[in-house]
Motif scaffolding. Sequence first.
Motif, PDB file in Angstrom:
ATOM      1  N   ASN A  79       8.950   6.725   6.413  1.00 33.47           N
ATOM      2  CA  ASN A  79       9.000   7.865   7.341  1.00 33.47           C
ATOM      3  C   ASN A  79      10.325   8.615   7.227  1.00 33.47           C
ATOM      4  OD1 ASN A  79       6.397   7.450   8.312  1.00 33.47           O
ATOM      5  ND2 ASN A  79       7.093   6.035   9.888  1.00 33.47           N
ATOM      6  N   GLN A  80      11.429   7.899   7.011  1.00 32.79           N
ATOM      7  CA  GLN A  80      12.724   8.546   6.791  1.00 32.79           C
ATOM      8  C   GLN A  80      12.702   9.399   5.526  1.00 32.79           C
ATOM      9  OE1 GLN A  80      15.753   8.536   8.658  1.00 32.79           O
ATOM     10  NE2 GLN A  80      14.223   7.919  10.145  1.00 32.79           N
ATOM     11  N   HIS A  81      12.061   8.884   4.486  1.00 33.08           N
ATOM     12  CA  HIS A  81      11.961   9.636   3.228  1.00 33.08           C
ATOM     13  C   HIS A  81      11.206  10.943   3.445  1.00 33.08           C
ATOM     14  CE1 HIS A  81      13.594   6.063   1.588  1.00 33.08           C
ATOM     15  NE2 HIS A  81      12.470   5.449   1.310  1.00 33.08           N
ATOM     16  N   ILE A  82      10.139  10.875   4.217  1.00 31.88           N
ATOM     17  CA  ILE A  82       9.365  12.089   4.513  1.00 31.88           C
ATOM     18  C   ILE A  82      10.214  13.055   5.334  1.00 31.88           C
ATOM     19  CG2 ILE A  82       7.393  12.979   5.823  1.00 31.88           C
ATOM     20  CD1 ILE A  82       5.878  10.436   4.932  1.00 31.88           C
ATOM     21  N   GLU A  83      10.856  12.540   6.370  1.00 29.75           N
ATOM     22  CA  GLU A  83      11.681  13.378   7.239  1.00 29.75           C
ATOM     23  C   GLU A  83      12.823  14.054   6.469  1.00 29.75           C
ATOM     24  OE1 GLU A  83      14.665  12.476  10.903  1.00 29.75           O
ATOM     25  OE2 GLU A  83      12.627  11.643  11.095  1.00 29.75           O
ATOM     26  N   ASN A  84      13.394  13.353   5.505  1.00 31.69           N
ATOM     27  CA  ASN A  84      14.505  13.900   4.719  1.00 31.69           C
ATOM     28  C   ASN A  84      14.046  14.757   3.541  1.00 31.69           C
ATOM     29  OD1 ASN A  84      16.600  12.747   6.264  1.00 31.69           O
ATOM     30  ND2 ASN A  84      16.318  10.788   5.223  1.00 31.69           N
ATOM     31  N   GLY A  85      12.744  14.893   3.351  1.00 29.66           N
ATOM     32  CA  GLY A  85      12.227  15.715   2.260  1.00 29.66           C
ATOM     33  C   GLY A  85      12.182  15.007   0.918  1.00 29.66           C
ATOM     34  N   TRP A  86      12.381  13.696   0.899  1.00 20.77           N
ATOM     35  CA  TRP A  86      12.410  12.954  -0.364  1.00 20.77           C
ATOM     36  C   TRP A  86      11.027  12.602  -0.887  1.00 20.77           C
ATOM     37  CZ3 TRP A  86      16.593   9.435   2.071  1.00 20.77           C
ATOM     38  CH2 TRP A  86      17.797  10.138   2.115  1.00 20.77           C
ATOM     39  N   ASN A  87       9.990  12.877  -0.109  1.00 21.31           N
ATOM     40  CA  ASN A  87       8.635  12.688  -0.622  1.00 21.31           C
ATOM     41  C   ASN A  87       7.957  14.046  -0.808  1.00 21.31           C
ATOM     42  OD1 ASN A  87       6.505  11.249  -1.649  1.00 21.31           O
ATOM     43  ND2 ASN A  87       5.681  10.634   0.328  1.00 21.31           N
ATOM     44  N   LYS A  88       8.749  15.025  -1.120  1.00 19.04           N
ATOM     45  CA  LYS A  88       8.292  16.405  -1.328  1.00 19.04           C
ATOM     46  C   LYS A  88       7.178  16.488  -2.370  1.00 19.04           C
ATOM     47  CE  LYS A  88      10.438  20.407  -3.578  1.00 19.04           C
ATOM     48  NZ  LYS A  88      11.722  21.029  -3.878  1.00 19.04           N
ATOM     49  N   TYR A  89       7.203  15.612  -3.351  1.00 22.68           N
ATOM     50  CA  TYR A  89       6.219  15.634  -4.433  1.00 22.68           C
ATOM     51  C   TYR A  89       5.066  14.648  -4.191  1.00 22.68           C
ATOM     52  CZ  TYR A  89       9.970  18.221  -6.626  1.00 22.68           C
ATOM     53  OH  TYR A  89      10.948  19.149  -6.894  1.00 22.68           O
ATOM     54  N   ASN A  90       5.053  14.022  -3.013  1.00 17.92           N
ATOM     55  CA  ASN A  90       4.006  13.052  -2.652  1.00 17.92           C
ATOM     56  C   ASN A  90       3.827  11.952  -3.695  1.00 17.92           C
ATOM     57  OD1 ASN A  90       3.255  14.245  -0.131  1.00 17.92           O
ATOM     58  ND2 ASN A  90       2.291  15.884  -1.334  1.00 17.92           N
ATOM     59  N   ASN A  91       4.933  11.484  -4.254  1.00 17.76           N
ATOM     60  CA  ASN A  91       4.840  10.415  -5.246  1.00 17.76           C
ATOM     61  C   ASN A  91       5.515   9.122  -4.787  1.00 17.76           C
ATOM     62  OD1 ASN A  91       7.376  11.604  -5.474  1.00 17.76           O
ATOM     63  ND2 ASN A  91       7.447  11.452  -7.695  1.00 17.76           N
ATOM     64  N   VAL A  92       5.824   9.047  -3.489  1.00 19.56           N
ATOM     65  CA  VAL A  92       6.254   7.785  -2.889  1.00 19.56           C
ATOM     66  C   VAL A  92       5.087   7.304  -2.038  1.00 19.56           C
ATOM     67  CG1 VAL A  92       7.892   6.627  -1.363  1.00 19.56           C
ATOM     68  CG2 VAL A  92       8.681   8.484  -2.854  1.00 19.56           C
ATOM     69  N   LYS A  93       4.641   6.080  -2.319  1.00 24.85           N
ATOM     70  CA  LYS A  93       3.486   5.528  -1.616  1.00 24.85           C
ATOM     71  C   LYS A  93       3.914   4.352  -0.747  1.00 24.85           C
ATOM     72  CE  LYS A  93      -0.027   6.746  -4.964  1.00 24.85           C
ATOM     73  NZ  LYS A  93      -1.282   6.294  -5.543  1.00 24.85           N
ATOM     74  N   LEU A  94       3.413   4.332   0.483  1.00 25.70           N
ATOM     75  CA  LEU A  94       3.648   3.212   1.384  1.00 25.70           C
ATOM     76  C   LEU A  94       2.631   2.127   1.068  1.00 25.70           C
ATOM     77  CD1 LEU A  94       5.162   2.040   3.835  1.00 25.70           C
ATOM     78  CD2 LEU A  94       3.453   3.156   5.287  1.00 25.70           C
ATOM     79  N   VAL A  95       3.124   0.940   0.734  1.00 18.43           N
ATOM     80  CA  VAL A  95       2.251  -0.187   0.405  1.00 18.43           C
ATOM     81  C   VAL A  95       2.774  -1.442   1.094  1.00 18.43           C
ATOM     82  CG1 VAL A  95       1.554   0.765  -1.844  1.00 18.43           C
ATOM     83  CG2 VAL A  95       3.528  -0.773  -1.706  1.00 18.43           C
ATOM     84  N   ASN A  96       1.944  -2.442   1.157  1.00 19.71           N
ATOM     85  CA  ASN A  96       2.341  -3.739   1.713  1.00 19.71           C
ATOM     86  C   ASN A  96       3.036  -4.574   0.652  1.00 19.71           C
ATOM     87  OD1 ASN A  96       1.309  -3.362   4.334  1.00 19.71           O
ATOM     88  ND2 ASN A  96      -0.750  -3.831   3.602  1.00 19.71           N
ATOM     89  N   VAL A  97       3.774  -5.559   1.125  1.00 19.20           N
ATOM     90  CA  VAL A  97       4.420  -6.550   0.265  1.00 19.20           C
ATOM     91  C   VAL A  97       3.942  -7.911   0.731  1.00 19.20           C
ATOM     92  CG1 VAL A  97       6.626  -7.610  -0.339  1.00 19.20           C
ATOM     93  CG2 VAL A  97       6.463  -5.157  -0.200  1.00 19.20           C
ATOM     94  N   GLU A  98       3.688  -8.793  -0.227  1.00 14.87           N
ATOM     95  CA  GLU A  98       3.336 -10.162   0.130  1.00 14.87           C
ATOM     96  C   GLU A  98       4.368 -11.112  -0.438  1.00 14.87           C
ATOM     97  OE1 GLU A  98      -0.368 -11.471  -1.574  1.00 14.87           O
ATOM     98  OE2 GLU A  98       0.230 -10.904  -3.602  1.00 14.87           O
ATOM     99  N   GLN A  99       4.624 -12.174   0.302  1.00 16.06           N
ATOM    100  CA  GLN A  99       5.532 -13.194  -0.191  1.00 16.06           C
ATOM    101  C   GLN A  99       4.722 -14.178  -1.005  1.00 16.06           C
ATOM    102  OE1 GLN A  99       8.280 -14.685   2.669  1.00 16.06           O
ATOM    103  NE2 GLN A  99       9.504 -15.704   1.109  1.00 16.06           N
ATOM    104  N   VAL A 100       5.200 -14.476  -2.202  1.00 18.91           N
ATOM    105  CA  VAL A 100       4.547 -15.409  -3.112  1.00 18.91           C
ATOM    106  C   VAL A 100       5.591 -16.413  -3.571  1.00 18.91           C
ATOM    107  CG1 VAL A 100       2.792 -13.764  -3.880  1.00 18.91           C
ATOM    108  CG2 VAL A 100       4.962 -13.879  -5.088  1.00 18.91           C
ATOM    109  N   GLU A 101       5.155 -17.413  -4.323  1.00 17.92           N
ATOM    110  CA  GLU A 101       6.098 -18.422  -4.799  1.00 17.92           C
ATOM    111  C   GLU A 101       7.263 -17.762  -5.529  1.00 17.92           C
ATOM    112  OE1 GLU A 101       6.108 -22.561  -7.359  1.00 17.92           O
ATOM    113  OE2 GLU A 101       4.346 -21.291  -7.406  1.00 17.92           O
ATOM    114  N   TRP A 102       8.457 -18.069  -5.134  1.00 14.95           N
ATOM    115  CA  TRP A 102       9.708 -17.598  -5.721  1.00 14.95           C
ATOM    116  C   TRP A 102      10.030 -16.147  -5.446  1.00 14.95           C
ATOM    117  CZ3 TRP A 102      12.634 -21.444  -7.165  1.00 14.95           C
ATOM    118  CH2 TRP A 102      12.047 -22.610  -7.654  1.00 14.95           C
ATOM    119  N   GLY A 103       9.140 -15.413  -4.793  1.00 15.52           N
ATOM    120  CA  GLY A 103       9.468 -14.008  -4.623  1.00 15.52           C
ATOM    121  C   GLY A 103       8.493 -13.237  -3.764  1.00 15.52           C
ATOM    122  N   VAL A 104       8.478 -11.943  -4.029  1.00 10.15           N
ATOM    123  CA  VAL A 104       7.606 -11.018  -3.316  1.00 10.15           C
ATOM    124  C   VAL A 104       6.903 -10.127  -4.329  1.00 10.15           C
ATOM    125  CG1 VAL A 104       9.012 -10.995  -1.212  1.00 10.15           C
ATOM    126  CG2 VAL A 104       9.452  -9.311  -3.008  1.00 10.15           C
TER     127      VAL A 104
END
Length: 178
Positions: A79-104
Motif C-alpha cells: 500500500n505504501q508503494h501504491i501511495e508513493n507512486g512506485w506501482n505506477k506500472y502495475n508490475n508489483v504484485k501483492l502475494v503471500n509468503v509461506e514458511q518452509v524448511e530452512w526458509g520462506v
Amino acid sequence: KHTNEYWRNMKDLEYYKSKVVSYTDNKYLSAYNHIVENKPMFIVEYGGGKSTFMITELLNYLDYGGKIIGYESSEYWYNQHIENGWNKYNNVKLVNVEQVEWGVRYIHPMEEVQGVDFVILDGPDLTKFIPYPITTHNLKDIVDYIGQEIPYFIDGRGGTRSFYKDLGYTTDIGDIKI
C-alpha cells in the motif's frame, strides 16, 4: 570506433544511473550495472517496491524491451508503494509468503516467471518469522523449474548468499556499493 552520439548516450546513461543510485542509496548498483551491460529481457524481484519502480524506469530509459515484475508480501509496504507512486506500472504484485524448511517462499504461479533471465532477492523481512529462516527459496524454485541457473543479485542477506553458494550456484553478480 565510437561516434559522438555513442559517447553522448553513454554520458546520458551515466547521469541517469547516478540519479538512480542517489535515489536508492546505491543499494542496487550491481543490479543496475548488470541490466545495462547484459540487457535481461525479464527480471523477477522478490521484495518489490521502490526498487522495482526504479528498475522499470531504467528499462524504459534503455528501451530494449526488458520488463520486471516485483513480488511483495507485506500489505503495508504494498500500500505504501501504491501511495508513493512506485506501482505506477502495475508490475508489483501483492502475494503471500509461506514458511518452509530452512526458509520462506513467495507464493505465485511458476508460469508467471517463464522466461526469467535475472532474479533479484531483497525480501521478505525474515525477522518476522519464527523460527528465523535462512533464505528465500524462490531462486532455487526458478532454477529447478527452468532447468538452468540464471544470474541473480542478493541484497545483503548473508544466510541467503550462503544457501545459494552451498548449492553451487555461481551466477551471483555480487554486491558493490559506492
